[in-house]
Every structure is written in C-alpha cells, then in structure tokens.
Design an enzyme around this catalytic site. Structure first.
Site, mmCIF file in Angstrom:
data_model
loop_
_atom_site.group_PDB
_atom_site.id
_atom_site.type_symbol
_atom_site.label_atom_id
_atom_site.label_comp_id
_atom_site.label_asym_id
_atom_site.label_seq_id
_atom_site.Cartn_x
_atom_site.Cartn_y
_atom_site.Cartn_z
ATOM 1 C CB ILE A 164 -0.947 0.004 1.209
ATOM 2 C CG1 ILE A 164 -2.014 -1.091 1.052
ATOM 3 C CG2 ILE A 164 -1.627 1.365 1.381
ATOM 4 C CD1 ILE A 164 -2.906 -1.263 2.270
ATOM 5 C CB SER A 175 -6.600 -2.916 9.975
ATOM 6 O OG SER A 175 -7.249 -4.123 9.621
ATOM 7 C CE1 TYR A 210 -2.339 -5.710 11.369
ATOM 8 C CE2 TYR A 210 -4.642 -6.392 11.468
ATOM 9 C CZ TYR A 210 -3.610 -5.726 10.827
ATOM 10 O OH TYR A 210 -3.860 -5.061 9.649
#
Length: 291
Positions: free
Chosen positions: A23, A147, A161
């Site tokens: 990205i 995210s 995460y």
C-alpha cells in the site's frame, strides 16, 4: 488532471514511513502522480530507493531513505533527510505495520509488545517529531494506517494486531479533534483485505490456526485501488477513510446490538465460516498470473 483532483498534493512535500512496498508504494506513486514530492522511508532502504527511482523516472521528485520506526533517533534522522531533500514536510503518512496469527494464549507477551510498538507506537513516534512543526505553522496533514480489524470484531486469530489497529483509529480521531482547529489535518486509512505481501513475513504461533477475515461482504482489493481511495478521501477532507465503505455498514450493524453482532461472529466461525472476502475476477486473474 484538474487542480481539484491534485489538491492537497500539488506542490506538497510528503514523507511516507513504510512507503517502499504494498500500500505504501502505491500511495507514494499516486501522490507523486497528483503532484507531490516524496520522501519514501522504509527499513528496506533498497526498496525505498527503488520506489523513489520509479517516481523520478516518471517525471516526479522523490528520495529514498532508510528508517526504523521502532527507533526515535532513526525517525528523527529520516525526517531531517526528507527536509534536506525536499524542504518542509507537508504530509506525513505512518504506514509501517506488522501482522501475526495464532491463538492468543500461544502468542508470547514479547510479540504482543512488538506488535503494539510497531503498529501503534510507531505511528505515535513519527507523529510526535513533525506535529510540533505542523502546529507551529498552522498547517500539515498526518495520515495513519489502521485496518478494518480495528473497527469491528472478527480478527480472533490475531488479537494483538486488532487491538493495535483499534488504538491507531482512536488516536487518529482524537488527534483530529485536537489538531484540526489549529490548522493541522488528520486522516486514518482503514484497509480491508488487500493483496499485498504482508503475510509473507507473518509468523503464525499456532499450527493450523485459520486466518479469520472480515466477512463475505468485503472484497479483496488491489493496493493501487486503496491508494486512490485514500487520496480521494484526503482531497475531500475526510478523517476516517475505509478502503471500502461497506465497513461503515458493518459497523452500523454492530452499533445496533454489539452483543448480538459478536455472538453472530462466534456462530459463523463455529460453523466453519472463516470470513473470507470475495475475490473479484480481476484480482483472481492477477493471483493466477503470479503463480
């Protein structure tokens, strides 16, 4: 390109930590296409320089810089190098991140700490170097990468995460509340499933632990598509920018009854639904070509 399409990138100096691959690389190329000058910072210096060279070959201005987001001295040195090459930095993107997989009880505490240090505190470290400068002159733009995993619950196979990405979203929103009245903008990119190489270096701490995804409502995207979504969102003055707006539809369902939403996820996973995204035909073709 029209000036509306280029803003806020035309003539801007941008520093992207984690800008060499995936990205980050595609954002670097997209911003350069829109008229920005790029400092591509990455722990992989060769890849950073390669991305910068790609921008220069296309007629833009860019420099590749080595940087370790876990080290404050390295961040400060990268900022100094970027400023020396380009001038005052107008846009900072914190795009460095890491992933892991495994049942939470199998993941060592040192790994929980590493993921938080990398995904969350790494963004804070870099922001704190440039934020005082942005505030002093009353302009600048901080962009953090989070995210879907930080937006709603599904990432039970990578709890550290997901927690770190939720922290990035919270930090970004609160920074916006504080900074925007002082002329400094804040945006948070929240990618869903994206075809990058991030899982190639991922450690799985539990054998045969299934990677749980955000659900079949989502689609696997290309990083080039995500770069355009982010850039357009920044141009339009958005703070929270999901790669796919379906994320907010899912969050609305969660908000209506959080317990029911979570229990539905429990039932889905118990029934063997791993939450895999839809893979569009165009992406399937690329995956097939890569084999």
């Amino acid at each position: 390109m029209t000036s509306t399409h280029q803003a806020p990138f035309a003539g801007a100096n941008a520093l992207i930590f984690g800008g060499a691959k995936g990205i980050g690389r595609c954002v670097s190329l997209e911003w350069a296409k829109r008229g920005a000058r790029l400092a591509v910072a990455d722990i992989d210096e060769a890849a950073a320089k390669a991305t910068a060279e790609e921008i220069v070959a296309a007629g833009g201005k860019a420099v590749g810089i080595a940087a370790n987001i876990m080290n404050e001295a390295s961040i400060a040195a990268a900022v100094a190098s970027a400023e020396a090459a380009l001038g005052e930095i107008d846009i900072l993107m914190n795009n460095v991140g890491g992933m892991l997989n495994g049942h939470p009880e199998d993941i060592p505490m040192k790994e929980w700490q590493r993921i938080v240090e990398l995904n969350y505190l790494g963004s804070a470290r870099a922001s704190l170097v440039l934020l005082p400068k942005f505030l002093a002159r009353g302009s600048g733009h901080i962009v953090n990468t989070a995210s879907f995993a930080g937006l709603y619950p599904y990432a039970a196979s990578r709890v550290p995460y997901a927690a770190s990405k939720a922290a990035v979203i919270s930090m970004s929103q609160n920074l916006a509340v504080y900074c925007e009245p002082q002329g400094v903008r804040v945006s948070c990119l929240m990618p869903g499933p994206v075809m990058t190489g991030v899982m190639d270096s991922m450690t799985s701490w539990t054998e045969d632990c299934p990677m749980r995804g955000p659900g079949k409502e989502t689609s696997l995207m290309l990083p080039e598509e995500v770069a355009v979504v982010l850039s357009d969102g920044m141009r339009d003055g958005r703070i929270l920018i999901p790669s796919d707006p379906v994320a907010f539809d899912i969050v609305k369902r969660w908000a209506e009854n959080p317990d029911a939403f979570i229990r539905a996820k429990i039932a889905e996973f118990a029934g063997g639904d791993r939450g895999n995204p839809v893979i569009p035909d165009a992406v399937k073709a690329l995956i097939g070509g890569a084999k």
